[in-house]
Design an enzyme around this catalytic site. Sequence first.
Site, PDB file in Angstrom:
ATOM      1  N   CYS A 297     -26.318   6.520   4.704  1.00  0.00           N
ATOM      2  CA  CYS A 297     -25.589   6.152   3.489  1.00  0.00           C
ATOM      3  C   CYS A 297     -26.521   6.080   2.293  1.00  0.00           C
ATOM      4  CB  CYS A 297     -24.889   4.805   3.686  1.00  0.00           C
ATOM      5  SG  CYS A 297     -23.933   4.262   2.255  1.00  0.00           S
TER       6      CYS A 297
ATOM      7  N   CYS B  71     -26.356  -1.777  -0.953  1.00  0.00           N
ATOM      8  CA  CYS B  71     -25.232  -2.448  -0.275  1.00  0.00           C
ATOM      9  C   CYS B  71     -25.666  -3.833   0.199  1.00  0.00           C
ATOM     10  CB  CYS B  71     -24.766  -1.614   0.906  1.00  0.00           C
ATOM     11  SG  CYS B  71     -23.402  -2.393   1.823  1.00  0.00           S
TER      12      CYS B  71
ATOM     13  N   LYS C 127       0.838  -1.209   0.000  1.00  0.00           N
ATOM     14  CA  LYS C 127       0.000   0.000   0.000  1.00  0.00           C
ATOM     15  C   LYS C 127       0.866   1.249   0.000  1.00  0.00           C
ATOM     16  CE  LYS C 127      -1.098   2.326   3.414  1.00  0.00           C
ATOM     17  NZ  LYS C 127      -1.502   2.873   4.726  1.00  0.00           N
TER      18      LYS C 127
ATOM     19  N   CYS D  12     -18.893   4.597   6.499  1.00  0.00           N
ATOM     20  CA  CYS D  12     -18.792   3.135   6.556  1.00  0.00           C
ATOM     21  C   CYS D  12     -17.748   2.739   7.596  1.00  0.00           C
ATOM     22  CB  CYS D  12     -18.442   2.572   5.182  1.00  0.00           C
ATOM     23  SG  CYS D  12     -18.755   0.802   5.008  1.00  0.00           S
TER      24      CYS D  12
ATOM     25  N   CYS E  55     -25.237   3.261   8.342  1.00  0.00           N
ATOM     26  CA  CYS E  55     -25.989   2.835   7.158  1.00  0.00           C
ATOM     27  C   CYS E  55     -27.214   3.716   6.924  1.00  0.00           C
ATOM     28  CB  CYS E  55     -26.407   1.369   7.290  1.00  0.00           C
ATOM     29  SG  CYS E  55     -25.031   0.190   7.376  1.00  0.00           S
TER      30      CYS E  55
END
EC number: 3.2.2.-
Length: 305
Positions: free
Chosen positions: A293, A299, A213, A283, A290
Site C-alpha cells: 500500500c 495510515c 447505501k 485494504c 499494507c
Amino acid sequence: MTALSARMLTRSRSLGPGAGPRGCREEPGPLRRREAAAEARKSHSPVKRPRKAQRLRVAYEGSDSEKGEGAEPLKVPVWEPQDWQQQLVNIRAMRNKKDAPVDHLGTEHCYDSSAPPKQVRRYQVLLSLMLSSQTKDQVTAGAMQRLRARGLTVDSILQTDDATLGKLIYPVGFWRSKVKYIKQTSAILQQHYGGDIPASVAELVALPGVGPKMAHLAMAVAWGTVSGIAVDTHVHRIANRLRWTKKATKSPEETRAALEEWLPRELWHEINGLLVGFGQQTCLPVHPRCHACLNQALCPAAQGL
C-alpha cells in the site's frame, strides 16, 4: 399710638423672630454647623465611578449590501483528516487499472442498459442493489444474469413464484429474506409508482429491503443524482483505518454522516467505487496488504496491523 404705628407693629409680630431688614439673618446653631461640616467632608470624598463594561466582539456575516468592496466572507473552520488529500491521490494511483470486481461486476454493470423503457432499467438497478447486500459482486452478477434471462421487469417478478425466485437468486446472502423483500417492493412499485422506482432517498429507504447505501447508489446510477455518500462495509472499514472520521464510528450510516461533514461534495460520487475496489484488492478486512500500500507510512492503522 397712631393707626400707622399699629399696622407696623402687627406686621413685625407676624414675621416672627429674625425678621428685619433684608440681609439680616439669625446665626446658625450648633446643629446647623455640624450638618455643614458633614456636607464639606462628603464633597471631598472620592467618587466611585461605575465599572466599565467589557465589550464582546461578535463576528457575523452581513448581507451583500452591508459588505464593502473587497471584504472577505466569514470562514468557519471545518475539521478534516491529516494527509487525506495525499492518501486519496495514492489510492487513485493504486486503483488506476480499474481491475477490481466492483469495476466489472458492480451495480453499474448488472442491469440491461439497452432495456426499454427507462423505468425497467431503473428497476433492475434497484433489484441488483437489493441482491448485493452481504453478497460478493461475483455472486450478485450471476443472480442478475439468471433473472435477466427470464425478462427482468416488475410484472415478471410478480408472476414468478417464491420457490422459483429463490432458485434464481441463490446463493446471495439471506436469499430467503430477499425473496420476500423483492416481492413486496415490486408490488409497491407497481401500485404506487407505475412500475418505476422512487426518485428520493426518503421514499427509497421506505421500501422493504432497501437501506441508505442502496438508496444513495440508486439515486446516482438510476437517476444520475448525487444525494449522499454510499457507505458499505469496505468504505466503513477504510474510513476508520485512515482516520477519515473525527472519531471512531460503529456503523456504515454513522460513517456516512461523518464523511459528509468534511469531504468535498464533488468527491461523493467517486469515493464509493474507489474505496470498495481498494478494499477488495489491498485494504482487506483480514490481513490487509499494507506492504503493498502506498499509504503505509501515512495510515494511522498500519502500525497496528
